[in-house]
Motif scaffolding. Sequence first.
Motif, PDB file in Angstrom:
ATOM      1  N   THR A   8       0.861  -1.170   0.000  1.00 24.68           N
ATOM      2  CA  THR A   8       0.000   0.000   0.000  1.00 24.68           C
ATOM      3  C   THR A   8       0.900   1.222   0.000  1.00 24.68           C
ATOM      4  OG1 THR A   8      -1.779   1.178   1.116  1.00 24.68           O
ATOM      5  CG2 THR A   8      -0.215   0.028   2.533  1.00 24.68           C
ATOM      6  N   LEU A   9       0.496   2.215  -0.735  1.00 28.15           N
ATOM      7  CA  LEU A   9       1.294   3.421  -0.848  1.00 28.15           C
ATOM      8  C   LEU A   9       0.555   4.640  -0.321  1.00 28.15           C
ATOM      9  CD1 LEU A   9       2.803   2.700  -4.354  1.00 28.15           C
ATOM     10  CD2 LEU A   9       3.937   2.483  -2.148  1.00 28.15           C
ATOM     11  N   GLY A  10      -0.410   4.403   0.562  1.00 23.79           N
ATOM     12  CA  GLY A  10      -1.113   5.510   1.182  1.00 23.79           C
ATOM     13  C   GLY A  10      -2.556   5.609   0.746  1.00 23.79           C
ATOM     14  N   SER A  11      -3.184   6.689   1.150  1.00 24.96           N
ATOM     15  CA  SER A  11      -4.588   6.917   0.828  1.00 24.96           C
ATOM     16  C   SER A  11      -4.717   7.444  -0.600  1.00 24.96           C
ATOM     17  CB  SER A  11      -5.183   7.924   1.810  1.00 24.96           C
ATOM     18  OG  SER A  11      -4.569   9.188   1.624  1.00 24.96           O
ATOM     19  N   CYS A  12      -5.963   7.660  -1.012  1.00 24.78           N
ATOM     20  CA  CYS A  12      -6.191   8.104  -2.390  1.00 24.78           C
ATOM     21  C   CYS A  12      -5.516   9.431  -2.697  1.00 24.78           C
ATOM     22  CB  CYS A  12      -7.681   8.166  -2.697  1.00 24.78           C
ATOM     23  SG  CYS A  12      -8.599   9.353  -1.709  1.00 24.78           S
ATOM     24  N   VAL A  13      -5.378  10.295  -1.722  1.00 22.30           N
ATOM     25  CA  VAL A  13      -4.728  11.580  -1.990  1.00 22.30           C
ATOM     26  C   VAL A  13      -3.207  11.448  -2.111  1.00 22.30           C
ATOM     27  CG1 VAL A  13      -6.569  12.981  -1.002  1.00 22.30           C
ATOM     28  CG2 VAL A  13      -4.718  12.201   0.470  1.00 22.30           C
ATOM     29  N   ASP A  14      -2.676  10.277  -1.776  1.00 20.35           N
ATOM     30  CA  ASP A  14      -1.250  10.005  -1.912  1.00 20.35           C
ATOM     31  C   ASP A  14      -0.942   9.202  -3.174  1.00 20.35           C
ATOM     32  OD1 ASP A  14      -0.606  11.211   0.580  1.00 20.35           O
ATOM     33  OD2 ASP A  14      -1.244   9.380   1.605  1.00 20.35           O
ATOM     34  N   ALA A  39      -2.544  -2.898  -9.858  1.00 20.47           N
ATOM     35  CA  ALA A  39      -3.966  -2.554  -9.777  1.00 20.47           C
ATOM     36  C   ALA A  39      -4.187  -1.646  -8.584  1.00 20.47           C
ATOM     37  CB  ALA A  39      -4.814  -3.816  -9.641  1.00 20.47           C
ATOM     38  N   GLY A  40      -5.204  -0.823  -8.691  1.00 19.60           N
ATOM     39  CA  GLY A  40      -5.584   0.051  -7.594  1.00 19.60           C
ATOM     40  C   GLY A  40      -6.935  -0.367  -7.039  1.00 19.60           C
ATOM     41  N   GLU A  48     -16.734  12.379  -3.948  1.00 18.11           N
ATOM     42  CA  GLU A  48     -16.483  12.543  -5.373  1.00 18.11           C
ATOM     43  C   GLU A  48     -14.998  12.773  -5.632  1.00 18.11           C
ATOM     44  OE1 GLU A  48     -18.860  14.100  -3.653  1.00 18.11           O
ATOM     45  OE2 GLU A  48     -20.624  13.130  -4.495  1.00 18.11           O
ATOM     46  N   LYS A  49     -14.310  13.343  -4.652  1.00 17.53           N
ATOM     47  CA  LYS A  49     -12.874  13.578  -4.787  1.00 17.53           C
ATOM     48  C   LYS A  49     -12.144  12.257  -5.004  1.00 17.53           C
ATOM     49  CE  LYS A  49      -9.015  15.399  -2.080  1.00 17.53           C
ATOM     50  NZ  LYS A  49      -8.649  15.962  -0.784  1.00 17.53           N
ATOM     51  N   ALA A  50     -12.538  11.222  -4.290  1.00 16.64           N
ATOM     52  CA  ALA A  50     -11.896   9.915  -4.439  1.00 16.64           C
ATOM     53  C   ALA A  50     -12.143   9.345  -5.828  1.00 16.64           C
ATOM     54  CB  ALA A  50     -12.400   8.951  -3.364  1.00 16.64           C
ATOM     55  N   VAL A  51     -13.336   9.533  -6.363  1.00 17.18           N
ATOM     56  CA  VAL A  51     -13.636   9.032  -7.710  1.00 17.18           C
ATOM     57  C   VAL A  51     -12.822   9.801  -8.748  1.00 17.18           C
ATOM     58  CG1 VAL A  51     -15.437   8.702  -9.438  1.00 17.18           C
ATOM     59  CG2 VAL A  51     -15.901   8.198  -7.047  1.00 17.18           C
ATOM     60  N   SER A  52     -12.667  11.104  -8.560  1.00 21.14           N
ATOM     61  CA  SER A  52     -11.872  11.877  -9.517  1.00 21.14           C
ATOM     62  C   SER A  52     -10.406  11.465  -9.450  1.00 21.14           C
ATOM     63  CB  SER A  52     -12.041  13.383  -9.296  1.00 21.14           C
ATOM     64  OG  SER A  52     -11.489  13.788  -8.062  1.00 21.14           O
ATOM     65  N   ILE A  53      -9.907  11.164  -8.263  1.00 18.55           N
ATOM     66  CA  ILE A  53      -8.539  10.665  -8.131  1.00 18.55           C
ATOM     67  C   ILE A  53      -8.434   9.295  -8.795  1.00 18.55           C
ATOM     68  CG2 ILE A  53      -6.787   9.864  -6.495  1.00 18.55           C
ATOM     69  CD1 ILE A  53      -7.840  12.121  -4.595  1.00 18.55           C
ATOM     70  N   GLY A  54      -9.459   8.460  -8.609  1.00 17.89           N
ATOM     71  CA  GLY A  54      -9.478   7.165  -9.281  1.00 17.89           C
ATOM     72  C   GLY A  54      -9.465   7.309 -10.793  1.00 17.89           C
ATOM     73  N   ALA A  55     -10.188   8.303 -11.308  1.00 13.17           N
ATOM     74  CA  ALA A  55     -10.183   8.553 -12.756  1.00 13.17           C
ATOM     75  C   ALA A  55      -8.781   8.946 -13.223  1.00 13.17           C
ATOM     76  CB  ALA A  55     -11.196   9.637 -13.102  1.00 13.17           C
ATOM     77  N   TYR A  56      -8.062   9.692 -12.407  1.00 11.60           N
ATOM     78  CA  TYR A  56      -6.670  10.052 -12.716  1.00 11.60           C
ATOM     79  C   TYR A  56      -5.806   8.794 -12.772  1.00 11.60           C
ATOM     80  CZ  TYR A  56      -1.964  11.927 -11.712  1.00 11.60           C
ATOM     81  OH  TYR A  56      -0.623  12.213 -11.721  1.00 11.60           O
ATOM     82  N   VAL A  57      -6.000   7.880 -11.838  1.00 12.65           N
ATOM     83  CA  VAL A  57      -5.229   6.637 -11.801  1.00 12.65           C
ATOM     84  C   VAL A  57      -5.533   5.793 -13.035  1.00 12.65           C
ATOM     85  CG1 VAL A  57      -4.840   4.504 -10.507  1.00 12.65           C
ATOM     86  CG2 VAL A  57      -5.102   6.655  -9.293  1.00 12.65           C
ATOM     87  N   VAL A  58      -6.820   5.622 -13.337  1.00 12.30           N
ATOM     88  CA  VAL A  58      -7.202   4.841 -14.510  1.00 12.30           C
ATOM     89  C   VAL A  58      -6.654   5.490 -15.779  1.00 12.30           C
ATOM     90  CG1 VAL A  58      -9.157   4.094 -15.927  1.00 12.30           C
ATOM     91  CG2 VAL A  58      -9.215   3.768 -13.456  1.00 12.30           C
ATOM     92  N   SER A  59      -6.780   6.808 -15.885  1.00 11.28           N
ATOM     93  CA  SER A  59      -6.290   7.485 -17.090  1.00 11.28           C
ATOM     94  C   SER A  59      -4.778   7.406 -17.219  1.00 11.28           C
ATOM     95  CB  SER A  59      -6.763   8.943 -17.129  1.00 11.28           C
ATOM     96  OG  SER A  59      -6.149   9.697 -16.111  1.00 11.28           O
ATOM     97  N   SER A  60      -4.098   7.096 -16.128  1.00 10.28           N
ATOM     98  CA  SER A  60      -2.649   6.888 -16.170  1.00 10.28           C
ATOM     99  C   SER A  60      -2.299   5.464 -16.569  1.00 10.28           C
ATOM    100  CB  SER A  60      -2.028   7.215 -14.809  1.00 10.28           C
ATOM    101  OG  SER A  60      -2.218   8.576 -14.506  1.00 10.28           O
ATOM    102  N   PHE A  63      -5.464  -0.278 -13.753  1.00  7.18           N
ATOM    103  CA  PHE A  63      -6.775  -0.890 -13.518  1.00  7.18           C
ATOM    104  C   PHE A  63      -7.160  -0.640 -12.066  1.00  7.18           C
ATOM    105  CE2 PHE A  63      -8.927  -4.842 -11.982  1.00  7.18           C
ATOM    106  CZ  PHE A  63     -10.117  -4.700 -12.689  1.00  7.18           C
ATOM    107  N   THR A  64      -8.390  -0.174 -11.835  1.00  7.60           N
ATOM    108  CA  THR A  64      -8.813   0.210 -10.491  1.00  7.60           C
ATOM    109  C   THR A  64     -10.191  -0.352 -10.169  1.00  7.60           C
ATOM    110  OG1 THR A  64      -7.517   2.241 -10.649  1.00  7.60           O
ATOM    111  CG2 THR A  64      -9.229   2.195  -8.977  1.00  7.60           C
ATOM    112  N   VAL A  65     -10.313  -0.966  -8.992  1.00  8.82           N
ATOM    113  CA  VAL A  65     -11.568  -1.547  -8.541  1.00  8.82           C
ATOM    114  C   VAL A  65     -12.175  -0.655  -7.461  1.00  8.82           C
ATOM    115  CG1 VAL A  65     -12.688  -3.558  -7.513  1.00  8.82           C
ATOM    116  CG2 VAL A  65     -10.737  -3.871  -9.050  1.00  8.82           C
TER     117      VAL A  65
END
Length: 134
Positions: A8-14, A39-40, A48-60, A63-65
């Motif tokens: 684990t590398l931290g929370s979604c903001v990390d 995978a994330g 919604e902030k977490a979903v937008s961060i997830g979208a950043y991860v996916v767009s990078s 794969f994120t669940v």
Amino acid sequence: MAYLRSCTLGSCVDISRILVLSSALANCLGVDISDLPAAGAAPEWMSEKAVSIGAYVVSSGVFTVLGTAPAVLGSQAVTSLLTGGLNDVIGATFAVEPDPFKAAGLMLEHIDGKREALGLITEKGKALGLTSER
């Protein structure tokens, strides 16, 4: 010899940490981030902030669940894009799975497929020191 199975590398903001590591590994291997066995997960995201961060991860390319469905699932076009269509464009998508065991299975299946594609699985189907045996 010990091998890294998961971390684990931290929370979604990390999340920048996993993307920095993923970028370095991809550069070293000469592949895209979406080709890595990574995978994330956001099993209990709460804003919604977490979903937008997830979208950043996916767009990078990661794969994120998600454990719960985001509000965007009201649109069939957006749902189709986020859970399948993006894979053709950037090599990663979201999956939504509330059951933690099934979510882990999705991530392990994804990781095993990427390991195989990179040649990290032997003929006998075992990962080279990086097993995801369940």
